[in-house]
Design an enzyme around this catalytic site. Structure first.
Site, PDB file in Angstrom:
ATOM      1  N   TYR A 145      31.202  18.042  78.640  1.00 51.89           N
ATOM      2  CA  TYR A 145      31.841  18.881  77.623  1.00 51.89           C
ATOM      3  C   TYR A 145      31.941  20.330  78.071  1.00 51.89           C
ATOM      4  O   TYR A 145      32.927  21.004  77.798  1.00 51.89           O
ATOM      5  CB  TYR A 145      31.043  18.843  76.306  1.00 51.89           C
ATOM      6  CG  TYR A 145      31.453  17.745  75.362  1.00 51.89           C
ATOM      7  CD1 TYR A 145      31.416  16.424  75.766  1.00 51.89           C
ATOM      8  CD2 TYR A 145      31.858  18.040  74.066  1.00 51.89           C
ATOM      9  CE1 TYR A 145      31.770  15.410  74.885  1.00 51.89           C
ATOM     10  CE2 TYR A 145      32.213  17.045  73.183  1.00 51.89           C
ATOM     11  CZ  TYR A 145      32.174  15.737  73.593  1.00 51.89           C
ATOM     12  OH  TYR A 145      32.530  14.746  72.726  1.00 51.89           O
ATOM     13  N   LYS A 196      24.270   6.024  82.863  1.00 54.01           N
ATOM     14  CA  LYS A 196      25.126   5.175  83.704  1.00 54.01           C
ATOM     15  C   LYS A 196      24.641   5.381  85.139  1.00 54.01           C
ATOM     16  O   LYS A 196      25.402   5.792  86.038  1.00 54.01           O
ATOM     17  CB  LYS A 196      26.600   5.586  83.506  1.00 54.01           C
ATOM     18  CG  LYS A 196      27.602   4.656  84.156  1.00 54.01           C
ATOM     19  CD  LYS A 196      27.715   3.299  83.488  1.00 54.01           C
ATOM     20  CE  LYS A 196      28.669   2.399  84.260  1.00 54.01           C
ATOM     21  NZ  LYS A 196      28.657   0.997  83.781  1.00 54.01           N
ATOM     22  N   ASP A 229      27.318   0.996  78.874  1.00 58.23           N
ATOM     23  CA  ASP A 229      28.188  -0.119  78.451  1.00 58.23           C
ATOM     24  C   ASP A 229      27.367  -1.193  77.731  1.00 58.23           C
ATOM     25  O   ASP A 229      27.756  -1.700  76.679  1.00 58.23           O
ATOM     26  CB  ASP A 229      28.981  -0.695  79.641  1.00 58.23           C
ATOM     27  CG  ASP A 229      28.120  -0.991  80.862  1.00 58.23           C
ATOM     28  OD1 ASP A 229      26.934  -0.588  80.905  1.00 58.23           O
ATOM     29  OD2 ASP A 229      28.635  -1.640  81.800  1.00 58.23           O
ATOM     30  N   ASP A 253      28.370  11.062  71.957  1.00 53.27           N
ATOM     31  CA  ASP A 253      29.541  11.186  71.087  1.00 53.27           C
ATOM     32  C   ASP A 253      30.062   9.792  70.747  1.00 53.27           C
ATOM     33  O   ASP A 253      30.292   9.460  69.583  1.00 53.27           O
ATOM     34  CB  ASP A 253      30.622  12.011  71.795  1.00 53.27           C
ATOM     35  CG  ASP A 253      31.875  12.138  70.959  1.00 53.27           C
ATOM     36  OD1 ASP A 253      31.749  12.379  69.747  1.00 53.27           O
ATOM     37  OD2 ASP A 253      32.977  11.959  71.504  1.00 53.27           O
ATOM     38  N   ASP A 257      29.384   7.396  67.086  1.00 54.56           N
ATOM     39  CA  ASP A 257      30.466   6.898  66.228  1.00 54.56           C
ATOM     40  C   ASP A 257      30.327   5.390  66.017  1.00 54.56           C
ATOM     41  O   ASP A 257      30.557   4.878  64.927  1.00 54.56           O
ATOM     42  CB  ASP A 257      31.847   7.195  66.840  1.00 54.56           C
ATOM     43  CG  ASP A 257      32.532   8.374  66.165  1.00 54.56           C
ATOM     44  OD1 ASP A 257      31.812   9.277  65.706  1.00 54.56           O
ATOM     45  OD2 ASP A 257      33.780   8.384  66.093  1.00 54.56           O
TER      46      ASP A 257
END
Ligand code: IPM
Ligand code: MG
Length: 370
Positions: A145, A196, A229, A253, A257
Site C-alpha cells: 500500500y 505467501k 490462498d 484487506d 472482507d
C-alpha cells in the site's frame, strides 16, 4: 464535573451520518451513567468534504483529529464521487492519508457472529452452530500500500508498465505481531500468521520474524502459519478454526472482507486502527470505524444498521480511553437487543425490521446500569 473524553467525529457520507447520530446517543448514555461525557468535535471527511472544500481530507479536519484523543469515523464514498481519479476518491484520499499521518499501523477487525444471527451467514448453519468468533489483525501502514517506488511509465516499444513495491522491515513485523499476541492472550491464545512465504521475499522475512518473536516473547501462545490462498479457503470452510489471524496489509484487506461476509451482515462489524502515538490519556490514539461502507442505496432513509458504529465506539472506549468496563456494557446491550429480536433490515430474516433510531434505542435501554 464529568470527565470529558475529547474525540473527533467524522460522519462522512451515505449512512455514515445516520449511524453516527445513533451511536453518539448510545455512547453518551453509557458514559453518563459512569460520570463521563463526550466532548465531540465534528469534521468533514470523504465526499461531503470534497463537495464543501474540494478535498476528501481537508487540513481543518486533520487539525480536529490532532487535537482529539481518538477518531470516531463513519463511512465515506458513493456514486457521486466515483468518476473522480482514484487518488482523489473519498475512500482512498481520506483513509490512507489518515492512516499514514497518525501511523495507524494496527488494524483490528473482530469477526463476530452471534448464534442468533447464524442465518445471516452464507455458510451452512451446521458449520457454525454457535456463530463465529475470531479477530483479524492486519498491518496497516506498510507493505504494498505504501511501499516506494510506485510508478507508471511508457516504454520505448510503446508498451506501458506500472509498479508497486511490497516492502517490510523486521521492526514493522514485530510490532504488529505484538498486537496479535496481546489480542490472543485475551482470547483463546492462538495466532495464525498468514503470508505467501512460498513466493514472496517479504513473506519469508514475515514468517521468520513472527516465529522468532513468538518463540522468544510469547511461547505460551499457539502459533501456526498458513499461505494466504489456503487461509482464504479455510476462512470459507471453517472460520472458527481461527482465533487471531495475523497478516500484512494487502492480505488483511482481502481476508477481512471475506471474514466480513462469512460473519453475515457488515452492519454488525466494527474495527479499530491503532497508532504508535499516545493520546492525552496515555493510551493509543486510534481511529474507529464500521467495517461496512456508506451504503448509498439506503442512505437518508434511516434504516441502516447502527450496531457497527455503536460497537466501533465501544472499541474506542476500550483502547483509546481504557474504559473496557463501559465497552463491555455496550457490547452486552447490543447483543441483548439482537437476542430479543430487534433487527434492522440487513439482519431481519423474517422478523419485522426496526429502523436505525429504534435499534439504537433498543440498545440504549439495555445498557446495564452501574
Ligand atoms: C479497507 C478498505 C481500504 C483499504 C480502501 C478503502 C483504501 O478497503 O479499509 O479495508 O484497502 O484498506
Ligand atoms: Mg478493504
Amino acid at each position: 464535573m464529568p470527565t470529558s473524553l475529547k474525540i473527533a467525529v467524522l460522519p462522512g457520507d451515505g449512512i455514515g451520518p445516520e449511524g453516527m447520530e445513533a451511536a453518539m446517543q448510545v455512547l453518551q448514555a453509557a458514559l453518563a451513567s459512569d460520570g463521563y461525557e463526550l466532548e465531540a468535535e465534528q469534521a468533514l471527511v470523504g465526499g461531503a468534504a470534497i463537495d464543501e472544500c474540494g478535498e476528501a481530507l481537508p487540513p481543518a479536519t486533520l487539525t480536529t483529529c490532532e487535537n482529539a484523543s481518538a477518531i470516531l469515523f463513519g463511512s465515506v464514498g458513493g456514486p457521486k464521487w466515483e468518476t473522480l481519479p482514484p487518488a482523489r476518491q473519498p475512500e482512498r484520499a481520506a483513509l490512507l492519508p489518515l492512516r499514514r499521518h497518525f501511523r495507524l499501523f494496527a488494524n483490528l477487525r473482530p469477526g463476530l457472529l452471534y448464534p442468533e444471527l447464524v442465518p445471516a451467514s452464507p455458510l451452512r448453519p451446521e458449520l457454525i452452530p454457535d456463530g463465529i468468533d475470531l479477530v483479524c489483525v492486519r498491518e496497516l501502514t506498510g507493505g504494498i500500500y505504501f511501499g516506494e517506488p510506485k510508478a507508471r511509465h511508457s516504454l520505448p516499444d510503446g508498451d506501458e508498465e506500472a509498479l508497486d513495491t511490497m516492502i517490510y522491515k523486521r521492526s514493522e513485523i514485530e510490532r504488529i505481531a505484538e498486537v496479535a499476541a496481546r489480542a490472543a492472550l485475551e482470547r483463546q491464545g492462538r495466532v495464525c500468521s498468514v503470508d505467501k512465504a512460498n513466493v514472496l521475499t517479504t513473506s519469508v522475512l514475515w514468517r521468520e520474524t513472527v516465529s522468532a518473536f513468538f518463540d522468544r516473547y510469547y511461547p505460551q501462545i499457539e502459533l501456526s502459519h498458513l499461505y494466504v490462498d489456503n487461509a482464504a479457503m479455510q476462512m470459507a470452510r471453517n472460520p472458527n478454526q481461527f482465533d487471531v489471524v495475523l497478516t500484512e496489509n494487502m492480505f488483511g484487506d482481502i481476508l477481512s472482507d471475506e471474514m466480513g461476509i462469512v460473519c453475515g451482515s457488515l452492519g454488525m462489524l466494527c474495527s479499530a486502527s491503532l497508532g504508535l502515538g499516545r493520546n492525552a490519556e496515555g493510551q493509543p490514539f486510534g481511529l474507529y470505524e464500521p467495517a461496512g461502507g456508506s451504503a448509498p442505496d439506503i442512505a437518508g432513509q434511516g434504516i441502516g444498521n447502527p450496531c457497527a458504529q455503536i460497537l466501533s465506539g465501544a472499541m474506542m472506549l476500550r483502547f483509546s480511553f481504557g474504559l473496557g468496563n463501559i465497552a463491555d456494557r455496550i457490547e452486552k446491550a447490543v447483543r441483548e437487543a439482537v437476542r430479543e429480536g430487534y433487527r434492522t433490515a440487513d439482519i431481519a430474516f423474517g422478523k419485522e425490521p426496526v429502523n436505525t433510531a429504534a435499534m439504537a434505542e433498543a440498545v440504549l435501554e439495555r445498557i446495564p446500569r452501574v
